[in-house]
Design a protein around this motif. Structure first.
Motif, mmCIF file in Angstrom:
data_model
loop_
_atom_site.group_PDB
_atom_site.id
_atom_site.type_symbol
_atom_site.label_atom_id
_atom_site.label_comp_id
_atom_site.label_asym_id
_atom_site.label_seq_id
_atom_site.Cartn_x
_atom_site.Cartn_y
_atom_site.Cartn_z
ATOM 1 N N THR A 165 0.827 -1.212 0.000
ATOM 2 C CA THR A 165 0.000 0.000 0.000
ATOM 3 C C THR A 165 0.862 1.264 0.000
ATOM 4 N N LEU A 166 2.064 1.175 -0.551
ATOM 5 C CA LEU A 166 2.960 2.325 -0.610
ATOM 6 C C LEU A 166 2.455 3.328 -1.639
ATOM 7 N N LEU A 167 2.337 4.589 -1.231
ATOM 8 C CA LEU A 167 1.834 5.638 -2.120
ATOM 9 C C LEU A 167 2.950 6.405 -2.814
ATOM 10 N N HIS A 168 4.058 6.604 -2.117
ATOM 11 C CA HIS A 168 5.153 7.397 -2.675
ATOM 12 C C HIS A 168 6.440 7.001 -1.970
ATOM 13 N N ALA A 169 7.561 7.145 -2.680
ATOM 14 C CA ALA A 169 8.851 6.845 -2.069
ATOM 15 C C ALA A 169 9.944 7.615 -2.797
ATOM 16 N N ALA A 170 11.026 7.897 -2.083
ATOM 17 C CA ALA A 170 12.176 8.588 -2.658
ATOM 18 C C ALA A 170 13.397 8.266 -1.818
ATOM 19 N N TRP A 171 14.572 8.454 -2.403
ATOM 20 C CA TRP A 171 15.816 8.277 -1.670
ATOM 21 C C TRP A 171 15.972 9.403 -0.650
ATOM 22 N N LEU A 172 16.284 9.030 0.585
ATOM 23 C CA LEU A 172 16.605 10.007 1.614
ATOM 24 C C LEU A 172 18.100 10.321 1.583
ATOM 25 N N ASP A 173 18.902 9.284 1.378
ATOM 26 C CA ASP A 173 20.335 9.430 1.157
ATOM 27 C C ASP A 173 20.772 8.228 0.327
ATOM 28 N N SER A 174 22.081 8.005 0.206
ATOM 29 C CA SER A 174 22.576 6.955 -0.681
ATOM 30 C C SER A 174 22.236 5.548 -0.216
ATOM 31 N N ALA A 175 21.802 5.392 1.025
ATOM 32 C CA ALA A 175 21.543 4.057 1.559
ATOM 33 C C ALA A 175 20.136 3.882 2.105
ATOM 34 N N THR A 176 19.318 4.943 2.095
ATOM 35 C CA THR A 176 18.016 4.897 2.761
ATOM 36 C C THR A 176 16.928 5.451 1.852
ATOM 37 N N ILE A 177 15.821 4.737 1.789
ATOM 38 C CA ILE A 177 14.638 5.170 1.048
ATOM 39 C C ILE A 177 13.528 5.415 2.057
ATOM 40 N N ILE A 178 12.809 6.533 1.885
ATOM 41 C CA ILE A 178 11.678 6.838 2.746
ATOM 42 C C ILE A 178 10.400 6.749 1.922
ATOM 43 N N GLY A 179 9.392 6.059 2.450
ATOM 44 C CA GLY A 179 8.136 5.909 1.745
ATOM 45 C C GLY A 179 6.961 6.328 2.601
ATOM 46 N N VAL A 180 5.870 6.749 1.944
ATOM 47 C CA VAL A 180 4.631 7.111 2.633
ATOM 48 C C VAL A 180 3.606 6.025 2.332
ATOM 49 N N ASN A 181 3.061 5.443 3.384
ATOM 50 C CA ASN A 181 2.178 4.287 3.289
ATOM 51 C C ASN A 181 0.716 4.729 3.362
ATOM 52 N N LEU A 182 -0.159 3.972 2.724
ATOM 53 C CA LEU A 182 -1.587 4.257 2.772
ATOM 54 C C LEU A 182 -2.178 3.935 4.142
ATOM 55 N N ARG A 183 -1.990 2.762 4.601
ATOM 56 C CA ARG A 183 -2.489 2.316 5.897
ATOM 57 C C ARG A 183 -1.739 1.070 6.307
ATOM 58 N N PRO A 184 -1.703 0.769 7.603
ATOM 59 C CA PRO A 184 -2.394 1.467 8.700
ATOM 60 C C PRO A 184 -1.627 2.706 9.146
ATOM 61 N N PRO A 185 -2.291 3.636 9.863
ATOM 62 C CA PRO A 185 -1.626 4.864 10.312
ATOM 63 C C PRO A 185 -0.402 4.606 11.181
ATOM 64 N N ALA A 186 -0.384 3.485 11.898
ATOM 65 C CA ALA A 186 0.759 3.174 12.762
ATOM 66 C C ALA A 186 2.022 2.906 11.946
ATOM 67 N N LYS A 187 1.851 2.685 10.646
ATOM 68 C CA LYS A 187 2.994 2.441 9.754
ATOM 69 C C LYS A 187 2.954 3.417 8.572
ATOM 70 N N ARG A 188 2.617 4.674 8.874
ATOM 71 C CA ARG A 188 2.451 5.646 7.792
ATOM 72 C C ARG A 188 3.752 5.865 7.024
ATOM 73 N N PHE A 189 4.869 5.918 7.728
ATOM 74 C CA PHE A 189 6.160 6.107 7.062
ATOM 75 C C PHE A 189 6.970 4.821 7.163
ATOM 76 N N VAL A 190 7.604 4.476 6.049
ATOM 77 C CA VAL A 190 8.374 3.244 5.969
ATOM 78 C C VAL A 190 9.786 3.584 5.505
ATOM 79 N N LEU A 191 10.782 3.099 6.233
ATOM 80 C CA LEU A 191 12.165 3.269 5.830
ATOM 81 C C LEU A 191 12.678 1.946 5.266
ATOM 82 N N PHE A 192 13.316 2.025 4.097
ATOM 83 C CA PHE A 192 13.879 0.871 3.419
ATOM 84 C C PHE A 192 15.396 1.040 3.320
ATOM 85 N N ASP A 193 16.096 -0.090 3.172
ATOM 86 C CA ASP A 193 17.497 0.008 2.806
ATOM 87 C C ASP A 193 17.602 0.080 1.283
ATOM 88 N N GLY A 194 18.811 0.156 0.765
ATOM 89 C CA GLY A 194 18.991 0.337 -0.668
ATOM 90 C C GLY A 194 18.550 -0.827 -1.511
#
Length: 337
Positions: A133-162
């Motif tokens: 349910t990921l709505l948007h994502a972008a690189w935060l830095d060279s090793a980290t991606i930040i995403g905005v999740n649809l639901r649930p609200p407790a997991k609204r933001f998701v951090l990924f590795d590369g």
């Protein structure tokens, strides 16, 4: 440039304070006109080119000469295969450590494009479908991606590795208060713009139906709501004894992030109009990343939607839904190059 006194109201307080801000009116120069692009979405400067996403097209991407506006090549087909897009691109990003490539986000994946033209089947792709349910994502830095999740609200933001692995989830702020049913608050918070500070220090969420701009640090902690110069009416009203989501106007239609400033395009158009042009805007509010303070206002003489800012060369580039044209505007000071 003129200086005017404006009233600033944050989302946390209705108390108004008077400040004097520089206000500049920018005159647009038409670079590209139809039929080069069907419906311009995002505009990304890329070396000597402008990369423009097309919300009406297949192909989805067009590379223009940044100086003349001439169409160089169109590419990026819709399809399920390698080097194709599952849906229209909803974000483009160039990284400070990777200046030769543009990363494009669509359908829960990030694709690295090294040059304008047909995309190779072995193109680098980061698969983010671990969060369906990921709505948007972008690189935060060279090793980290930040995403905005649809639901649930407790997991609204998701951090990924590369590699696209989830490393952490973080609750987020939603529109509305605790008395509003959560489902309504989630639905009301779906329409937003998303910009990452190129220094990797944080990101911002700007709502398209509420005059609210949220600034977060790199851990997805909410730092401050920006001091927006306009407020909108209540998004939630009681109708027949029940709460309903009732937006009034388009607010922040798109954004652009430099290292120092968050640029936010304000529309003010009627939300219930059938005219898509109502989502465009002629007013750009520039906020300070650290304090959320409003530091400058720019007025465009042509309504725009997707835009980008190149502070070094002193240009603002933007696309218009009204005529499918790509424009450029000279910034105050003319750049540092």
């Amino acid at each position: 440039m003129i200086a005017v006194a404006v009233s600033l109201a944050t989302a946390d307080s209705l108390a108004a304070i008077q400040v004097t801000l520089p206000v500049d009116t920018l005159e647009g120069e038409l670079l590209s006109r139809p039929p080069a692009i069907g419906l311009p979405g995002f505009v990304q400067p890329w070396g000597d080119h402008l990369l423009v996403s097309d919300w009406q097209g297949d192909p989805n991407l067009h590379a223009l000469d940044r100086e003349t506006g001439e169409l160089i090549v169109s590419f990026g087909r819709i399809g399920p295969g390698p080097g194709e897009f599952a849906n229209m691109p909803v974000g483009m990003q160039m990284l400070p450590h990777d200046r030769n490539a543009v990363w494009v986000f669509d359908a829960r994946r990030l694709t690295r494009i090294e040059e304008p033209g047909p995309i190779a089947s072995d193109v680098a792709v980061v698969d983010l479908t671990a969060v369906p349910t990921l709505l948007h994502a972008a690189w935060l830095d060279s090793a980290t991606i930040i995403g905005v999740n649809l639901r649930p609200p407790a997991k609204r933001f998701v951090l990924f590795d590369g590699a696209g692995n989830v490393t952490r989830t973080v609750p987020g702020v939603l529109l509305g208060h605790d008395a509003i049913p959560m489902s309504l608050r989630v639905d009301a918070s779906l329409n937003f713009s998303f910009c990452v500070n190129p220094r990797g220090t944080g990101f911002a969420v700007l709502y398209k139906t509420a005059a609210r701009v949220e600034i977060y640090d790199r851990t997805a902690k909410h730092v401050v709501d920006a001091a927006v110069p306009f407020s909108t009416g209540s998004l939630f009203d009681r109708v027949d004894g029940e709460f309903r989501f009732v937006p009034e106007r388009f607010t922040y239609s798109s954004c652009w992030a430099s290292a120092d400033g968050l640029y936010a395009l304000y529309s003010g158009g009627d939300y219930y109009s059938m005219d898509m042009n109502e989502s465009m805007g002629q007013e750009i509010h520039v906020f300070d990343w650290n304090t959320g303070g409003l530091v400058r206002q720019l007025y465009l003489d042509v309504p725009m939607l997707g835009f980008s800012v190149v502070e070094d060369s002193g240009w603002l580039y933007a696309g218009s839904l009204a005529d499918a044209g790509i424009y450029r505007f000279r910034l105050p000071g003319g750049g540092r190059e």
